[in-house]
Write an enzyme that holds these catalytic residues in place. Structure first.
Site, PDB file in Angstrom:
ATOM      1  N   THR A  62      51.482  67.918  25.955  1.00 24.50           N
ATOM      2  CA  THR A  62      51.880  66.518  25.981  1.00 24.50           C
ATOM      3  C   THR A  62      50.788  65.679  26.630  1.00 24.50           C
ATOM      4  O   THR A  62      49.910  66.193  27.327  1.00 24.50           O
ATOM      5  CB  THR A  62      53.189  66.337  26.755  1.00 24.50           C
ATOM      6  OG1 THR A  62      52.967  66.737  28.123  1.00 24.50           O
ATOM      7  CG2 THR A  62      54.291  67.204  26.160  1.00 24.50           C
ATOM      8  N   GLY A  98      53.575  73.537  27.872  1.00 26.52           N
ATOM      9  CA  GLY A  98      54.696  73.159  28.725  1.00 26.52           C
ATOM     10  C   GLY A  98      55.873  72.664  27.910  1.00 26.52           C
ATOM     11  O   GLY A  98      56.302  73.295  26.944  1.00 26.52           O
ATOM     12  N   TYR A 112      54.759  83.341  11.819  1.00 25.46           N
ATOM     13  CA  TYR A 112      53.724  82.341  12.092  1.00 25.46           C
ATOM     14  C   TYR A 112      53.034  82.004  10.772  1.00 25.46           C
ATOM     15  O   TYR A 112      52.055  82.654  10.370  1.00 25.46           O
ATOM     16  CB  TYR A 112      52.687  82.873  13.075  1.00 25.46           C
ATOM     17  CG  TYR A 112      53.127  82.980  14.514  1.00 25.46           C
ATOM     18  CD1 TYR A 112      54.378  82.527  14.934  1.00 25.46           C
ATOM     19  CD2 TYR A 112      52.289  83.527  15.472  1.00 25.46           C
ATOM     20  CE1 TYR A 112      54.769  82.623  16.254  1.00 25.46           C
ATOM     21  CE2 TYR A 112      52.665  83.629  16.803  1.00 25.46           C
ATOM     22  CZ  TYR A 112      53.906  83.178  17.187  1.00 25.46           C
ATOM     23  OH  TYR A 112      54.275  83.287  18.505  1.00 25.46           O
TER      24      TYR A 112
END
Length: 330
Positions: A254, A246, A95
């Site tokens: 989104t 998602g 990360y």
């Protein structure tokens, strides 16, 4: 989220949730303790935690040309998370963005670490200095990845290490290598990420597994639902990733949120993301959430979602989205 919101608090003990307590309070006074607790082995964590994948950059994560986030802001978010009662932080050595590393930020912001803070990291994937993906680590390379996390975090052992995999092949050699490091005292507990059910059984024959990190959220498939239940039956924590994003995955949530989620959120005066997190926590006392953000306001909203109790009618509406393709939702 509105300045104050009617919520039903989820109390909890070390094995999950207890009876709810209704309260009306300002969102900034809600802490992660409202989500209840669970044990990762012998380590007690609040069920709302914090994921650091989005902390090192603006926009999409895990890409070579990511735009680094302001270091002071990232450190502020981490410290605020602790103030809000978060004691479960998810991270990984891979990360990072140009100039920013999640592990380094955690070390800078939170060391010396409090005794109740549980840092969970993962190994298997790797990226080169340019940010490009490398082949997954071999059993022999996993020790180097564990030591890299130890060095970056400034720890002498890692609380929980997840073996993240791709595909369906046997994990026995790789998990066995981590089990050896656990026996050597470098790792306290072991977990798995992005796995199939047969991988869990294979790993448990080698060493105890305290958690599974898999993709899961509203609209999950029947197979995903069954595996979540299996983990609960075995006392294994289930830690969904992308529970808010998602299908947006590394890019984030989104804009095409379903009408059903929006309707429940509007009725509650909260955001769709908070509804998704609340729904996640309703899937079982063994389910933990690790939403990530680099925004202090979003952090407070995510933590406050741990105090939302959804009604049976709301759960029915949200559960009706299971197995429905995003483009077919209202």
């Amino acid at each position: 989220m509105s300045e104050s919101v009617a919520v039903t608090l989820l109390g909890g003990d070390h094995s999950g949730m207890t009876s709810p307590m209704t309260s009306h309070m300002a969102s900034d006074s809600i802490t992660a303790a409202a989500s209840g607790t669970w044990k990762l082995g012998d380590l007690v964590v609040n069920r709302i935690g914090f994921g650091t994948m989005r902390l090192t950059q603006h926009g999409e994560a895990l890409i070579p040309d990511a735009v680094p986030r302001d270091r002071d802001q990232a450190i502020q978010v981490l410290r605020r998370a602790i103030e809000l009662g978060v004691n479960h932080i998810d991270t990984a050595a891979f990360y990072f963005s140009p100039l920013r590393s999640a592990n380094e930020l955690i070390n800078r912001a939170l060391a010396p670490y409090s005794d109740d803070l549980v840092i969970v990291t993962k190994v298997g994937p790797g990226r080169d200095l340019s940010g490009n993906w490398l082949p997954h680590a071999t059993p022999q390379q996993l020790r180097g990845q564990v030591e890299e996390n130890l060095r970056q975090l400034g720890r002498d052992h890692l609380d929980v290490v997840n073996l993240r995999i791709t595909g369906t092949d046997s994990i026995a050699e790789r998990f066995g290598a981590l089990a050896d490091l656990r026996e050597a005292g470098l790792i306290r507990h072991l977990g798995l990420s992005n796995i199939r059910p047969h991988h869990l059984a294979e790993a448990q024959a080698i060493a105890p597994v305290v958690c599974v990190q898999n993709m899961h959220g509203i609209g999950a498939s029947p197979e995903q639902e069954e595996f979540l239940r299996t983990c609960g039956e075995q006392g294994v924590a289930f830690v969904p990733f992308y529970s808010i994003a998602g299908t947006g995955r590394e890019a984030g949530a989104t804009t095409g949120e379903s009408g059903e989620v929006h309707a429940v959120a509007r009725a509650r005066g909260v955001s769709p993301a908070q509804i998704r997190l609340a729904w996640t926590l309703h899937q079982g006392p063994h389910v933990l959430a690790i939403p990530g953000t680099g925004d202090p306001d979003h952090l407070g909203q995510n933590v406050a979602a741990g105090a939302l109790r959804l009604s049976e009618d709301e759960l029915t509406v949200l559960n009706s989205l299971h197995g429905v393709a995003p483009e077919q939702r209202n």
